[in-house]
Design a protein around this motif. Sequence first.
Motif, PDB file in Angstrom:
ATOM      1  N   ALA A 224       0.863  -1.179   0.000  1.00  0.00           N
ATOM      2  CA  ALA A 224       0.000   0.000   0.000  1.00  0.00           C
ATOM      3  C   ALA A 224       0.896   1.224   0.000  1.00  0.00           C
ATOM      4  O   ALA A 224       1.921   1.248   0.695  1.00  0.00           O
ATOM      5  CB  ALA A 224      -0.924   0.023   1.220  1.00  0.00           C
ATOM      6  N   VAL A 225       0.520   2.245  -0.768  1.00  0.00           N
ATOM      7  CA  VAL A 225       1.331   3.454  -0.855  1.00  0.00           C
ATOM      8  C   VAL A 225       1.516   4.073   0.525  1.00  0.00           C
ATOM      9  O   VAL A 225       2.602   4.568   0.867  1.00  0.00           O
ATOM     10  CB  VAL A 225       0.679   4.472  -1.812  1.00  0.00           C
ATOM     11  N   GLU A 226       0.473   4.017   1.350  1.00  0.00           N
ATOM     12  CA  GLU A 226       0.564   4.625   2.683  1.00  0.00           C
ATOM     13  C   GLU A 226       1.669   3.988   3.516  1.00  0.00           C
ATOM     14  O   GLU A 226       2.283   4.647   4.365  1.00  0.00           O
ATOM     15  CB  GLU A 226      -0.754   4.479   3.456  1.00  0.00           C
ATOM     16  N   GLN A 227       1.901   2.690   3.305  1.00  0.00           N
ATOM     17  CA  GLN A 227       2.941   2.007   4.055  1.00  0.00           C
ATOM     18  C   GLN A 227       4.321   2.589   3.717  1.00  0.00           C
ATOM     19  O   GLN A 227       5.140   2.827   4.600  1.00  0.00           O
ATOM     20  CB  GLN A 227       2.909   0.507   3.755  1.00  0.00           C
ATOM     21  N   ALA A 228       4.567   2.828   2.444  1.00  0.00           N
ATOM     22  CA  ALA A 228       5.836   3.425   2.029  1.00  0.00           C
ATOM     23  C   ALA A 228       5.984   4.822   2.603  1.00  0.00           C
ATOM     24  O   ALA A 228       7.068   5.232   3.036  1.00  0.00           O
ATOM     25  CB  ALA A 228       5.934   3.446   0.511  1.00  0.00           C
ATOM     26  N   GLU A 229       4.888   5.577   2.598  1.00  0.00           N
ATOM     27  CA  GLU A 229       4.926   6.940   3.130  1.00  0.00           C
ATOM     28  C   GLU A 229       5.219   6.940   4.626  1.00  0.00           C
ATOM     29  O   GLU A 229       6.012   7.772   5.104  1.00  0.00           O
ATOM     30  CB  GLU A 229       3.596   7.636   2.844  1.00  0.00           C
ATOM     31  N   ARG A 230       4.623   6.008   5.342  1.00  0.00           N
ATOM     32  CA  ARG A 230       4.846   5.952   6.795  1.00  0.00           C
ATOM     33  C   ARG A 230       6.284   5.523   7.105  1.00  0.00           C
ATOM     34  O   ARG A 230       6.911   6.027   8.041  1.00  0.00           O
ATOM     35  CB  ARG A 230       3.853   4.983   7.446  1.00  0.00           C
ATOM     36  N   LEU A 231       6.829   4.638   6.293  1.00  0.00           N
ATOM     37  CA  LEU A 231       8.217   4.236   6.477  1.00  0.00           C
ATOM     38  C   LEU A 231       9.152   5.417   6.231  1.00  0.00           C
ATOM     39  O   LEU A 231      10.088   5.667   6.989  1.00  0.00           O
ATOM     40  CB  LEU A 231       8.565   3.081   5.544  1.00  0.00           C
ATOM     41  N   ALA A 232       8.875   6.169   5.151  1.00  0.00           N
ATOM     42  CA  ALA A 232       9.706   7.333   4.832  1.00  0.00           C
ATOM     43  C   ALA A 232       9.661   8.358   5.958  1.00  0.00           C
ATOM     44  O   ALA A 232      10.697   8.922   6.338  1.00  0.00           O
ATOM     45  CB  ALA A 232       9.237   7.955   3.527  1.00  0.00           C
ATOM     46  N   GLU A 233       8.484   8.596   6.522  1.00  0.00           N
ATOM     47  CA  GLU A 233       8.359   9.527   7.633  1.00  0.00           C
ATOM     48  C   GLU A 233       9.160   9.076   8.844  1.00  0.00           C
ATOM     49  O   GLU A 233       9.699   9.901   9.593  1.00  0.00           O
ATOM     50  CB  GLU A 233       6.879   9.681   8.012  1.00  0.00           C
ATOM     51  N   ALA A 234       9.247   7.770   9.018  1.00  0.00           N
ATOM     52  CA  ALA A 234       9.919   7.240  10.197  1.00  0.00           C
ATOM     53  C   ALA A 234      11.439   7.309  10.098  1.00  0.00           C
ATOM     54  O   ALA A 234      12.118   7.572  11.087  1.00  0.00           O
ATOM     55  CB  ALA A 234       9.477   5.786  10.442  1.00  0.00           C
ATOM     56  N   VAL A 235      11.980   7.070   8.913  1.00  0.00           N
ATOM     57  CA  VAL A 235      13.434   6.881   8.841  1.00  0.00           C
ATOM     58  C   VAL A 235      14.183   7.920   8.007  1.00  0.00           C
ATOM     59  O   VAL A 235      15.418   7.979   8.074  1.00  0.00           O
ATOM     60  CB  VAL A 235      13.766   5.479   8.275  1.00  0.00           C
ATOM     61  N   LEU A 236      13.497   8.755   7.216  1.00  0.00           N
ATOM     62  CA  LEU A 236      14.195   9.720   6.392  1.00  0.00           C
ATOM     63  C   LEU A 236      14.326  11.081   7.077  1.00  0.00           C
ATOM     64  O   LEU A 236      13.534  11.427   7.913  1.00  0.00           O
ATOM     65  CB  LEU A 236      13.485   9.886   5.043  1.00  0.00           C
TER      66      LEU A 236
END
Length: 236
Positions: A224-236
């Motif tokens: 899901a696109v939201e999963q990628a977005e949440r990962l990016a928010e967490a680690v970038l």
Amino acid sequence: MTLAAAAAATERIGLMTDILLAATRETVLLAKQAATLDQISGGRLILGIGAGDREDDFTVSGYDFHQRGKRLDSELELMHRAWRGEPAPGTTQPVTPRPANGHSVPTAFGGRAEAVVRRVVKYGVGYTLGGGTPQALSEMMERVNAAWSEAGREGKPRYWALTYFAFGDEAGKEAEENLTGYYGEYGPRVWGRGVKTADDARQRVKAFAEVGCDEFILFMAAPAVEQAERLAEAVL
């Protein structure tokens, strides 16, 4: 991160495959496919290879599970000859495109057996850890580094690690079903080691960086696109 920045970053990094069970594949076809992807990507492909430890993978592909190590070694020799432009048995012509570097598709190996260390040193550019801990990677790094130095290889091996992630209860349920369906009896263990929160993602990235991991790859277990977005928010 903007799309332009993401695209620029992608141009600087390799394209790492998951661990591919080469001993369940037809050798020349695999060599051709890998060399083709290597050319298309401009030499950024890192081909991840493992011997495999699930007998059913070999049963369904028609190869002998107990001979997988010997088969993999013979495959690696034939693939590297093909990538160098040498004819395969039965022909007088090259059978694959030439890799971007002119001699081989960059390859990383996974597993923990001594044969894995030998293959990294003889054929590889580095080692990849699937689903393990930073400590497990550190231990393999010591073994590979020592063998690499003893063999007189130039430069340093590269190190990758990977795990699965899914944030939220709904995505977590889907992820667990996906991994259990794919890994069977190993599924609960694989999911148990997965990343499930933003804090966990940050801590995991930091821990692998501290032991010297070059790239830590997180696979989306519930797409899901939201999963990628949440990962990016967490680690970038």
